[in-house]
Enzyme design. Sequence first.
Site, short mmCIF file in Angstrom:
data_model
loop_
_atom_site.label_atom_id
_atom_site.label_comp_id
_atom_site.label_asym_id
_atom_site.label_seq_id
_atom_site.Cartn_x
_atom_site.Cartn_y
_atom_site.Cartn_z
N LYS A 208 0.57 -1.19 -0.17
CA LYS A 208 -0.01 0.19 -0.11
C LYS A 208 0.85 1.20 -0.04
O LYS A 208 0.63 2.09 -0.75
CB LYS A 208 -0.93 -0.03 1.24
CG LYS A 208 -1.73 1.26 1.42
CD LYS A 208 -2.72 1.19 2.46
CE LYS A 208 -3.33 2.39 2.67
NZ LYS A 208 -4.27 2.35 3.84
N GLU A 214 10.41 -4.54 4.71
CA GLU A 214 10.35 -5.98 4.43
C GLU A 214 10.12 -6.25 2.79
O GLU A 214 10.88 -6.74 2.09
CB GLU A 214 9.33 -7.03 5.04
CG GLU A 214 9.90 -7.15 6.41
CD GLU A 214 8.81 -6.12 7.38
OE1 GLU A 214 8.54 -5.03 6.90
OE2 GLU A 214 8.60 -6.30 8.52
N GLY A 265 -4.72 -1.84 4.96
CA GLY A 265 -3.98 -2.62 4.15
C GLY A 265 -4.73 -4.28 4.61
O GLY A 265 -4.71 -5.11 3.73
N ARG A 266 -5.45 -4.39 5.84
CA ARG A 266 -5.91 -5.58 6.04
C ARG A 266 -7.41 -5.57 5.47
O ARG A 266 -7.85 -6.75 5.38
CB ARG A 266 -5.86 -5.64 7.71
CG ARG A 266 -6.65 -4.74 8.28
CD ARG A 266 -6.42 -4.65 9.74
NE ARG A 266 -7.00 -3.62 10.37
CZ ARG A 266 -6.03 -2.48 10.69
NH1 ARG A 266 -4.96 -2.46 10.34
NH2 ARG A 266 -6.57 -1.53 11.36
N GLU A 351 -5.13 -6.52 14.60
CA GLU A 351 -4.51 -5.27 14.20
C GLU A 351 -5.83 -4.19 14.09
O GLU A 351 -5.47 -3.13 14.42
CB GLU A 351 -3.98 -5.47 12.78
CG GLU A 351 -3.11 -4.24 12.54
CD GLU A 351 -2.11 -4.33 11.33
OE1 GLU A 351 -2.85 -4.08 10.25
OE2 GLU A 351 -0.99 -4.66 11.35
N HIS A 382 -5.78 -33.44 16.66
CA HIS A 382 -4.63 -34.07 17.17
C HIS A 382 -3.49 -33.31 17.77
O HIS A 382 -2.55 -33.91 17.67
CB HIS A 382 -4.31 -35.09 16.15
CG HIS A 382 -5.27 -36.02 15.64
ND1 HIS A 382 -5.60 -37.29 16.41
CD2 HIS A 382 -6.36 -35.68 14.58
CE1 HIS A 382 -6.63 -37.68 15.62
NE2 HIS A 382 -7.04 -36.77 14.85
N LYS A 491 9.35 -0.93 14.25
CA LYS A 491 9.84 -0.44 13.08
C LYS A 491 11.00 0.51 13.23
O LYS A 491 12.09 0.31 12.74
CB LYS A 491 8.84 0.03 12.03
CG LYS A 491 7.76 -0.91 11.43
CD LYS A 491 6.71 0.07 10.53
CE LYS A 491 5.81 -0.79 10.05
NZ LYS A 491 4.66 0.04 8.99
O1 F6P Z 1 2.76 -3.26 10.00
C1 F6P Z 1 1.45 -3.20 9.76
C2 F6P Z 1 1.14 -2.73 8.34
O2 F6P Z 1 0.96 -1.35 8.07
C3 F6P Z 1 -0.18 -3.60 7.97
O3 F6P Z 1 -1.21 -2.89 8.53
C4 F6P Z 1 -0.01 -3.61 6.44
O4 F6P Z 1 -1.00 -4.50 5.78
C5 F6P Z 1 1.31 -4.11 6.16
O5 F6P Z 1 1.91 -3.35 7.19
C6 F6P Z 1 1.74 -3.83 5.07
O6 F6P Z 1 1.90 -2.62 4.64
P1 F6P Z 1 2.23 -2.09 3.09
O7 F6P Z 1 1.03 -2.81 2.41
O8 F6P Z 1 1.94 -0.55 3.13
O9 F6P Z 1 3.34 -2.58 2.64
#
Ligand code: F6P
Length: 522
Positions: A208, A214, A265-266, A351, A382, A491
């Site tokens: 987003k 990452e 995002g979610r 979240e 199990h 972060k």
């Molecule tokens: O770290 C949390 C977050 O902001 C989530 O809410 C989001 O889905 C994820 O990181 C990834 O963010 P982006 O899509 O901006 O890379």
Amino acid sequence: MTRIRGDRTPAWSQLQAHYQNVGQGLDLKEAFAQDAQRFARFSQNAPYIFADLSKNLLDTQAQDLLLQLAQQSGVLEHRDAMFAGQAINNTEQRAVGHALLRNPPVAPTDRAWSATENIANERTLVHPTLDAMLAFSETVRADTGITDVVNIGIGGSDLGPQMAVLALDAFALSGKRLHFVSNVDGHELAAVLKHLKVGSTLFLIASKTFTTIETMTNAHSAKAWFTAQGGTDTARHFAALTTNVAAAKAFGISTTFGFWDWVGGRYSVWSAIGLPLAIAIGATGFRDFLAGAHAMDEHFRTAPPEENLPLRLGLLDVWYRNFHGFTSRSIAPYHSALRRFPAYLQQLEMESNGKRVDASGESLPFGTSPVLWGEPGTNGQHAYYQMLHQGTDVVPVEFIAVKKARHSLPVHHELLLSNVLAQAQALMVGKVDAGGHKHFPGNRPSTFLLLDDLTPASLGALIALQEHRVFVSGSIWGINSFDQWGVELGKVLAKDVQARLVSGDASGLDASTAGLLARLRS
Ligand code: F6P
């Protein structure tokens, strides 16, 4: 819109009293014995889903009081404000518009979105953007030269599309392998790259913000690998799914599909972030997925409160968390294709509602998000069901079963469905045994969600149901369910620690962090 925090309504104290007098002693077996209509009373249809709530620790009075709680808290007005595009994400001053993404081009609800100027303008872009994204997905599907699609994204830019691609495997085009790389752990990217050929791979960089460390680290490494392997045609082999199209272009990606800051995002699987799913199941399948979710939106928006499934589930969550004091909910999908559904729900619920202050920043005097966890049945049986049946904590279980199997091994499906029914039954009925070890206390609550078939439309409805029930509990708790400030501190600290890992500077660190840093550097 007037929102009143749940604990400040008269219904809250009435629920407390009802819990003390009746609720805590409710015996499910007795409740069924006394009320021949209990199953009918506490079960209902919603789009694509039949829900049986009758094995929950609920009586009609609790249910009535919970509906009064919703009414007194202004949940329905809050819901309408969301659907009208008001900036209910108050800490970021944003509307919450994921439901708009699944509105058909001409829908009665579409009109409501003119409430905010910002969304009024952008909503006209929703369908052209969707059309472009789906046209691209069809091109990729038809391109037999592309055999591997790698989605690089994390959190909402990974969990939704990954879960849905797995769930709808029965509808997927053969001949395309989909990979999901989320972790900054290089083992993950390296393990995928070693099986790929540069000429037959499409990378989707899903973020987003297009700033998540990452994702950007994995994207840079994927691009470096592409170039090192002699790849040149980035327009064919890279696409970006983002609200930050400028950053994607600066990164060197010209094929971009955008969305908007009013899609959390979610909640973004319905947007360009859903492209891996569209590639897997095709444009028609993706439109069915949106339509299923839209049917659930309409149900949430218009069904009377006592037959409104997201409302009833959200209220049940509040009843369990704040009155019974249960701290977790176990998700038990009895369908192996739903194996990532619990992980998806973890982000959605925890979240959104894992907050200790209300929307105005005031500390909350009660518990909020439960811990969500689970594995597909029958595997979980199990592993940890021992604890569900005989542990000291009561954990409400949410079973999800699918009537139709899409394989030709009928005995398996019969066994699977027998097990899900038997587990829900065993949790409730228990077994008396004076010896102790073989005694099952029973009276352990569960909800049973039943789908006729696992299809793009029913999956869309199931996800939208979960989104809206999270909205309901968050609304009663007075929370802003649409921000996520709690992820920021880690972060920031990771950046500081990364510099220290390189330099060895441990000044000002606590002794534990300094000690571990020294060991990692030695
Ligand atoms: O770290 C949390 C977050 O902001 C989530 O809410 C989001 O889905 C994820 O990181 C990834 O963010 P982006 O899509 O901006 O890379």
